[in-house]
Design a protein around this motif. Structure first.
Motif, short mmCIF file in Angstrom:
data_model
loop_
_atom_site.label_atom_id
_atom_site.label_comp_id
_atom_site.label_asym_id
_atom_site.label_seq_id
_atom_site.Cartn_x
_atom_site.Cartn_y
_atom_site.Cartn_z
N ILE A 75 -4.92 6.10 -2.42
CA ILE A 75 -4.30 5.60 -3.40
C ILE A 75 -5.00 6.24 -4.65
CG2 ILE A 75 -3.33 4.05 -5.06
CD1 ILE A 75 -3.30 2.12 -2.45
N GLY B 284 1.32 5.79 -7.35
CA GLY B 284 0.10 6.32 -7.81
C GLY B 284 0.39 7.61 -8.38
N GLU C 238 2.16 -5.96 -7.21
CA GLU C 238 1.22 -6.93 -6.85
C GLU C 238 1.70 -8.62 -6.88
OE1 GLU C 238 -1.59 -6.59 -5.18
OE2 GLU C 238 -1.23 -4.14 -5.27
N TRP D 49 2.12 2.10 -3.57
CA TRP D 49 1.14 2.70 -4.34
C TRP D 49 1.03 4.18 -3.91
CZ3 TRP D 49 -0.06 1.46 -8.68
CH2 TRP D 49 -0.05 0.06 -9.18
N SER E 227 0.89 -0.97 0.01
CA SER E 227 -0.12 0.05 0.00
C SER E 227 0.78 1.09 0.14
CB SER E 227 -0.81 0.06 1.15
OG SER E 227 -2.02 -1.01 1.33
N THR F 32 3.77 -1.21 -13.18
CA THR F 32 3.73 -1.08 -11.86
C THR F 32 2.91 -1.87 -11.14
OG1 THR F 32 4.38 1.28 -12.32
CG2 THR F 32 3.65 0.81 -10.16
N TYR F 33 1.71 -2.27 -11.59
CA TYR F 33 0.77 -2.97 -10.78
C TYR F 33 1.32 -4.68 -10.82
CZ TYR F 33 -3.49 -5.53 -9.43
OH TYR F 33 -4.17 -6.55 -9.07
#
Length: 514
Positions: free
Chosen positions: A121, A72, A237, A68, A65, A232-233
């Motif tokens: 985010i 983000g 993740e 992000w 988190s 990035t995701y």
């Protein structure tokens, strides 16, 4: 703050008003508006890093988190920065700058009100768009508003005051966290934005680039966002969801597809957001490769450092914020002299040596993993990589700008900025993965200390790789009076941003000699 004018370079105001003098009251108000406008974006990036441990205590989201929260914002800022400059050139720099400031303020309010990590985010993603609209406009307004003989002094004042704002960031962030909560690091943007909007409306003249015609490159910006978001995701993740997770596989597939499509679209457009022809110059490509390596190393390291200092070394938020203050002070004191030295001897030596010194400083941070004395554990490392940045920053930007044709000076500066931010974005996503900081235990004291040491080793060697790239690609320019003058007139911001280049380089100046 950030580098660059609008993507098409400086142009005269399209109003009938006479260009401003720096000594006039209106001229000083224009400088104040641009300093405060770009300053809120830079201040935000500084204080958010310090606030990350406090945000985690509120939402209990783990390291993913926190990644992000940083990426983000960086994602949309990097993806839309060139587009933001193009919109200012096309529709009016004051107008787009004002829209960006208002957008940034509203998104900051949403960040402060966030009831959960997902809200925060999402608001940070929106906030990055506002930053991309206001950031290129601040310097472009100065370029277009002042008469030529006052332009360099106006930009020098803007850069110097911006450095002061950067130095104040750790103090402001640490103080707000000590007397209030992390939400105030976002709320502080609201009164500052109100002042900027009022001063801009009253004192800043409108300007645009009359040659900016045709369609704005929205497809290019959209593809850039898709590529950066997918990559990035997937990287963030994958440790928690698994590399075979459908969401992770799909996001990485999106990145793999959109990257070549983006290059194809930019190659075919008459007025692309990113002119790929700039990278045919080895000097320009080399300078940006060095930028990517060094700023990527710094971005990843400085994401983890405040977290490590507060969780492992038990620093207060104010103490962790002040830990990096020497970097800004060293750069303000010595970067101008570094630029002058580069003008005399050429940039190759400094661009080769500087990344190695930065890397050595990052390697020294491996000692900052136990409660102890700041002067013996942290300060030596901070001082060493501050010296490395002071050696590197001025010749780096001069080389990137000098390798581009005069008509592309603005876009070359903006590209250098985007490369730096993209490097930091990908480093924040990738470095925890490479250093083993994954899963629910990543923010535990023992795991964080071990992972931080590994991360600093990786960052140190990544920065040093920038020195190797410079040695292989950078050549000293032909020494002419014009080239020396252009290399000498370099300004920069602090560590979170690439340096600035105020004036377009005359054709041929600063190019590599035979």
């Amino acid at each position: 703050m950030s580098a660059g004018t609008g993507p098409r370079g400086p142009s005269a105001p399209d109003t009938a008003a006479e260009p401003l003098r720096l000594s006039s009251a209106r001229g000083r108000w224009v400088v104040a508006a641009t300093v405060l406008g770009s300053g809120i974006a830079f201040l935000d990036s500084t204080v958010v890093g310090i606030a990350l441990p406090s945000i985690n205590r509120t939402f209990h989201g783990g390291l993913g988190s926190l990644q992000w929260v940083v990426t983000g914002y960086a994602l949309t800022l990097a993806a839309f920065l060139l587009l933001g400059g193009a919109l200012g050139d096309r529709y009016g720099r004051r107008r787009v700058f004002s829209v960006g400031v208002a957008w940034f303020a509203l998104a900051s309010a949403c960040c402060g009100l966030a009831p959960g990590a997902a809200w925060l985010i999402g608001a940070r993603v929106v906030q990055g768009v506002g930053g991309a609209l206001l950031t290129p406009g601040s310097l472009a307004i100065l370029q277009a508003s002042f008469r030529p003989e006052d332009r360099a002094r106006a930009i020098g004042a803007w850069s110097g005051l911006g450095g002061v704002a950067g130095a104040a960031g750790p103090l402001v962030g640490g103080y707000l966290l000590s007397v209030a909560s992390w939400r105030w690091v976002f709320y502080i943007n609201l009164p500052l934005a109100a002042v900027v909007l009022a001063v801009t409306a009253r004192h800043v003249p409108e300007s645009r680039d009359p040659s900016s015609t045709g369609r704005v490159d929205l497809p290019g910006a959209t593809l850039a966002v898709a590529f950066l978001a997918g990559l990035t995701y997937g990287l963030i993740e994958a440790p928690s969801r698994g590399w075979s997770s459908p969401a992770v596989v799909a996001s990485l597939a999106v990145a793999a597809v959109t990257a070549p499509v983006f290059l194809l679209v930019e190659h075919r457009r008459a007025r692309p957001m990113l002119p790929l022809g700039l990278f045919r110059a080895r000097q320009f490509s080399g300078a940006n490769a060095v930028t990517f390596a060094v700023y990527g190393a710094l971005g990843g390291a400085l994401f983890l450092l405040p977290i490590e200092l507060q969780i492992v070394a038990h620093y207060s938020p104010l103490e962790s914020g002040l830990a990096l203050l020497p970097v800004t002070l060293v750069m303000l004191a010595f970067s101008a002299r570094s630029g002058q030295l580069s003008a005399r001897i050429g940039p190759r030596l400094q661009m080769t040596l500087g990344p190695f010194v930065v890397g050595a400083g990052l390697l020294l941070l491996t000692r900052a993993t136990n409660p102890g004395n700041y002067l013996t554990q942290v300060f030596p490392a901070v001082l060493v990589f501050a010296v490395g940045l002071a050696i590197l920053v001025a010749p780096l930007t001069s080389t990137a700008m000098g390798a581009a044709p005069a008509e592309h000076a603005g876009i070359a500066s903006a590209v250098n900025n985007v490369v730096a931010r993209a490097g930091g974005l990908l480093a924040v996503a990738l470095l925890p993965l490479l250093s083993g900081l994954t899963g629910a235990t990543a923010l535990g004291t023992t795991a964080l200390a071990t992972g931080f040491r590994t991360a600093m080793l990786i960052s140190g060697f990544a920065a040093a790789a920038g020195g190797v790239i410079a040695a292989l690609t950078i050549r000293n320019p032909a020494r002419t009076p014009v080239a020396v003058e252009q290399y000498s007139r370099t300004w920069h911001c602090a560590i979170g941003n690439p340096p600035l280049r105020p004036d377009p380089v005359p054709a041929g100046a600063g190019r590599a000699g035979p």
